[in-house]
Design an enzyme around this catalytic site. Structure first.
Site, PDB file in Angstrom:
ATOM      1  CG  ASP A  95      -0.190  -0.048   2.581  1.00  0.00           C
ATOM      2  OD1 ASP A  95       0.920   0.275   2.387  1.00  0.00           O
ATOM      3  OD2 ASP A  95      -0.906  -0.362   3.626  1.00  0.00           O
ATOM      4  CB  CYS A 308      -6.262 -25.666   8.365  1.00  0.00           C
ATOM      5  SG  CYS A 308      -6.935 -25.281  10.167  1.00  0.00           S
ATOM      6  CB  CYS A 311      -9.285 -27.858  11.577  1.00  0.00           C
ATOM      7  SG  CYS A 311     -10.132 -26.410  11.747  1.00  0.00           S
TER       8      CYS A 311
END
Length: 371
Positions: A95, A308, A311
């Site tokens: 940015d 993932c 999990c």
């Protein structure tokens, strides 16, 4: 669009107009729509780059202001640029630092020349001009760079917002004149606060310069979500078709869905890792505050629909334990899970676009997801 960048729209959902595409960059291809994790200070907090890739990250962000303050853009340049400095070989977006100059710094003074501000770290005095920001972003060496803009605060009057919008337009022209590298794509930023006429005028001015992409700034800054959606709806018929459209600073699951439905291709937000550090997980059934006592003896995964590392290997009870004893692994696991969740959401929406069924997908998601 320069020879180093191209954008290919593969399919448009015939009911919503949502787009599935490929953005070709010097450091690899980005499938859109895409969520981009934020690595503010040349790292996504609590997540190894190796794990980011496994989670599905194809492009990440870093912040011009923070890297200018520490360690300094000249040092990053000496290290070979951000890609080598942070060991990320995929695309990077930086940015402009504009938002941070206005939101983090003290005693900032905005002039047509640029912005004078005091560092949030040591109070030292600095000046950001469009030319200075282009120099910093070129030293950092990201694939996609943002123009220096003035992000007017939510609640600004029409007159204040118009001044900021016109200054953003003037600064865009100076950024374009100062840019020297053709291996970096410069996105102009549409501003205008919450005023329809200013948004459309800012877009009209930015559009001729959006040869490689366009960004929508100044949203998700405190306004009601419905107002953000209304502004996107107003802008949508006038947005350029042949380049990626980037909605800055937006990353909650519902906002990602609504943004994609309105033709946005790229999103970023710190939310996934920030709420993770506070013990919160996104799941297919809504947010889970994992520190809560209800999970003390819950030996199930955070999300039975997630694949993932967190999990597959750990339970809510274990994560709650880590949070309550202040172990950093809790933030690491939750950050990885949240990023994976958002990547899967974007991938699922991409598949739905190809099937012309994004509306149905959104309805199904909302029927299960509780905010």
């Amino acid at each position: 669009m320069s020879k180093n960048f191209s954008f290919e729209i593969q399919h448009t959902d015939k009911y919503t107009g949502a787009r599935a595409g490929i953005f070709h960059t010097p450091h690899g291809d980005v499938l859109t729509p895409v969520y981009m994790p934020v690595g503010t200070q040349a790292t996504v907090k609590g997540v190894y780059p190796r794990d980011l890739k496994e989670a599905g990250s194809s492009i990440i962000l870093s912040n011009t202001y923070h890297l200018y303050i520490r360690p300094g853009d000249e040092l990053v340049k000496k290290a070979g640029g951000l890609h080598k400095f942070m060991n990320w070989d995929g695309p990077i977006l930086t940015d402009s630092g504009g938002f941070q100059v206005f939101s983090l710094t003290k005693l900032n003074k905005i002039k047509d020349e640029g912005v004078y501000f005091n560092s949030h770290v040591d109070g030292s005095r600095h000046l950001f001009t469009p030319e200075k920001v282009m120099s910093i972003e070129e030293n950092l060496g990201a694939d996609i760079i943002m123009q220096f803009d003035e992000c007017s605060e939510y609640g600004y009057t029409h007159a204040q917002s118009q001044t900021a919008m016109e200054r953003t337009d003037a600064w865009l022209k100076r950024c374009l004149d100062a840019k020297t590298r053709d291996d970096q794509a410069l996105f102009p930023i549409v501003q205008g606060n919450m005023y329809d006429d200013l948004r459309l005028e800012s877009l009209r001015r930015a559009k001729p310069h959006a040869t490689e992409g366009i960004a929508i700034g100044g949203l998700s800054v405190g306004e009601p979500k419905q107002r953000m959606y209304e502004i996107l709806d107003i802008m949508r018929p006038h947005l350029p078709e042949a380049v990626p459209r980037y909605l800055m600073g937006v990353g909650s699951p519902d906002c990602l869905i609504e943004g994609v439905k309105r033709g946005v291709d790229m999103f970023d937000c710190v939310l996934a890792t920030r709420v993770a550090r506070n013990g919160t997980a996104f799941t297919s059934k809504g947010k889970i505050v994992a520190r809560n006592g209800i999970y003390r003896e819950d030996f199930s995964a955070l999300d039975e629909n997630c694949n993932c590392y967190c999990c597959k290997n750990y339970t809510k009870a274990y994560i709650r334990h880590l949070i309550n004893v202040n172990e950093m692994l809790s933030s690491m696991l939750l950050s990885l899970h949240n990023i994976t969740f958002l990547h899967k959401l974007m991938s699922d929406m991409r598949e739905a676009i190809f099937a012309d069924s994004l509306n149905d997908f959104a309805k199904g998601f909302y029927s299960n997801y509780e905010n």
